[in-house]
Scaffold this active site. Structure first.
Site: not given
Ligand code: FAD
Length: 528
Positions: A39, A117, A119, A128, A451, A485, A497
């Site tokens: 990460e 983001s 982290n 949310t 999204h 996504n 998500t």
């Molecule tokens: P992420 O959670 O974005 O995780 C990807 C991770 O990969 C990140 O931590 C990033 O740092 C890491 N990364 C990127 N590049 C690299 C690299 N080269 N090397 C190492 N690490 C890397 N979705 C919903 O479905 N319902 C909701 O109600 C909703 N509300 C939301 C409200 C807010 C305020 C926010 C910010 C988001 C919301 N979302 C919601 C969106 C939801 O959070 C995301 O759809 C979900 O987190 C996506 O998951 P993911 O694992 O694909 O990506």
């Protein structure tokens, strides 16, 4: 000396819910496999990946949000998405925007508030938690044809800890649904009528709400798996592709203070890139994996919002809250979330959130009954276009030294018509609930929904329009999987998500099956 292992079975890039799903399913079904998760961002909560809203101390919570905002300059943050309509390019706490030059290239509308983001837990430490299932044409037909989709969605609900009763006691929640039903439900199947929003939130025995983040997806089974390791502050700069064209590992830059930017290679049998819908294509592009479909069919759910106040009610205990005393836009323990599901006839999805304060200014001496202000939001499904995309240019780098994510994005006439229809629907819903706080329905800038989908889309066959197979393995690159996504191939309006995690469940099962040999098969193999 490097802090990373030389070799693992599975390397996972990204610690959001999609990456965490691979770690969880592999820990449950193939605990003998060695897994390393990388990460780029720091650990900001405990357990790692936990939602920052679970941090009670407000200063500590803000610090965790700031540490999630990458290397961009600290910028003012907006608690309420409505404030975006004031025309400022600002992001929500815990997220940060693409630089000015990159959110709109080669004309078009661009995506002014596309955000990320960085982290442990990714965006799920800030989200949310709305987790509706997709309906009608939002669903993935080839997974419905095999009867798998609902089972995968059910598994995703388990991993994310989805409930529908966390806000059971919220005053006025049922009243809102009772007022909406007469204007929403007519002609709809029971599954698409107004109902409680499924949320990744649970209420502890002591009454406190706990919001799910990646910590919940990982679960104790992953945290206690001695073969699982999570490395924060570790940027995967590329996937290593072997001479045979298959994934062979990852190149990682150690961004921790002790690591001093050292670059290492970690060999892996399988690599899963779960770096969000904007940065998964970035990692593939940096790795020389550049199919024509990479980054294309980018779609965001355009958002229109409105606010109303429930009329004809009294505060349950006689108490009211001065508007000025509350952080606008916060959902609190006394509030609920209702859902108007997507239908093909009305291709938007409604999220109705009770708030404790107004997202639009009300007079400072206006006393607000907690839960009586209702934020009504519609997410609109986008018409898919091949040219809506993230793209990269040789030599143009981001603040991490990775190929910069650039966006070309345009709304079509149909998209604008859907937004008009959603706007009309919001007025109807607002009138049904009570009185509008402001006559205007607000259209948020593109990118506000957070999204983003489609950039590493799944296809039934390798027809040049998709990046990966139904098991999420990249076409033509054995052992390389994509997650998140970006894999969703349909145009959806529902929060993505849950669907992204469901597709990751299928991919993770495939990895487990490929890397483990059942005892019977192993015995048979040795007899030959
Ligand atoms: P992420 O959670 O974005 O995780 C990807 C991770 O990969 C990140 O931590 C990033 O740092 C890491 N990364 C990127 N590049 C690299 C690299 N080269 N090397 C190492 N690490 C890397 N979705 C919903 O479905 N319902 C909701 O109600 C909703 N509300 C939301 C409200 C807010 C305020 C926010 C910010 C988001 C919301 N979302 C919601 C969106 C939801 O959070 C995301 O759809 C979900 O987190 C996506 O998951 P993911 O694992 O694909 O990506």
């Amino acid at each position: 000396m490097s802090r990373y292992p030389e070799r693992v079975d599975v390397a996972i890039v990204g610690s959001g819910p999609a990456g965490a799903t691979y770690a969880r399913i592999l820990s449950e079904t193939a605990p003998e496999l060695r897994i390393a998760m990388f990460e780029v961002g720091p650990t900001v909560s405990n357990p790692p990946g936990a939602h920052v809203k679970n941090i009670e101390d407000l200063e500590e919570r803000s610090a965790a949000q700031r540490r999630s905002e990458g290397r961009s300059e600290a910028a003012a943050k907006l608690n309420s998405p409505v404030a975006l309509a004031q025309g400022k390019r600002q992001s929500r706490p815990g997220t940060y925007l693409l630089p000015d030059d990159d959110f709109s290239v080669d004309g078009g509308d661009g995506m002014p508030v596309a955000a990320m983001s960085s982290n442990v837990g990714g965006m799920s430490a800030h989200w949310t938690g709305a987790c509706p299932r997709p309906g009608e044409s939002e669903r993935i037909s080839f997974l419905d044809a095999t009867g798998e989709l609902d089972e995968l969605l059910g598994e995703a609900e388990r991993l994310l800890g989805v409930t529908t009763d966390a806000f059971e006691g919220a005053p006025f929640s049922q009243l809102i649904r009772d007022r909406l039903a007469p204007v929403v439900d007519e002609g709809r199947e029971p599954t698409t009528r107004v109902q409680r929003m499924p949320l990744a939130v649970r209420r502890r025995d002591n009454g406190r709400l706990v919001w799910s983040g990646s910590d919940v997806v990982l679960g104790d089974v992953t945290r206690e798996n001695p073969n699982f390791e999570l490395f924060d502050e570790s940027l995967v700069t590329r996937t290593v592709i072997g001479d045979d064209g298959a994934a062979a590992g990852v190149e990682v830059r150690d961004l921790s203070e002790a690591g001093a930017g050292q670059l290492s290679v970690v060999a892996a049998r399988v690599v899963v890139v779960a770096a969000d819908a904007l940065r998964t294509p970035q990692v593939l592009w940096a790795s020389g994996v550049r199919p024509d479909a990479l980054g294309r069919y980018l779609n965001d759910q355009s958002q229109v919002v409105f606010a109303a106040r429930i009329t004809g009610i009294e505060a349950p205990d006689g108490s009211t809250t001065a508007a000025k005393d509350k952080a606008a836009g916060a959902i609190s323990e006394t509030s609920g979330v209702s859902w108007v599901p997507y239908t093909d006839a009305k291709p938007f999805h409604g999220q109705i959130m009770q708030l404790d304060a107004s997202p639009v200014p009300v007079a400072v001496d206006d006393a607000v009954i907690p839960g009586s202000i209702v934020g009504l939001g519609m997410f609109c499904a986008k018409e898919l276009q091949r040219d809506d995309r993230v793209l990269f240019t040789d030599g143009h780098l981001d603040s991490y030294g990775m190929p910069a994510v650039r966006i070309h994005y345009t709304a079509t006439d149909r998209d604008r018509a859907v937004m008009d229809a959603a706007e009309a629907e919001l007025r109807t819903l607002g009138d049904a609930v009570g009185e509008p706080l402001d006559e205007r329905v607000i259209r948020l800038p593109f990118g506000a929904s957070l999204h983003y989908q489609g950039t590493t889309r799944m296809g039934e066959t390798d027809d040049g329009e998709s990046v990966c197979s139904p098991t999420s393995e990249v076409w033509g690159v054995p052992g390389l999987y994509v997650a998140g996504n970006g894999v969703i191939p349909t145009s959806t309006a529902c929060n993505p998500t849950l669907t992204g995690v469901a597709l990751a469940v299928k991919g993770a099962r495939d990895v487990a099956a490929k890397l483990t040999v059942a005892p019977a098969a192993a015995a048979q193999a040795t007899q030959h």
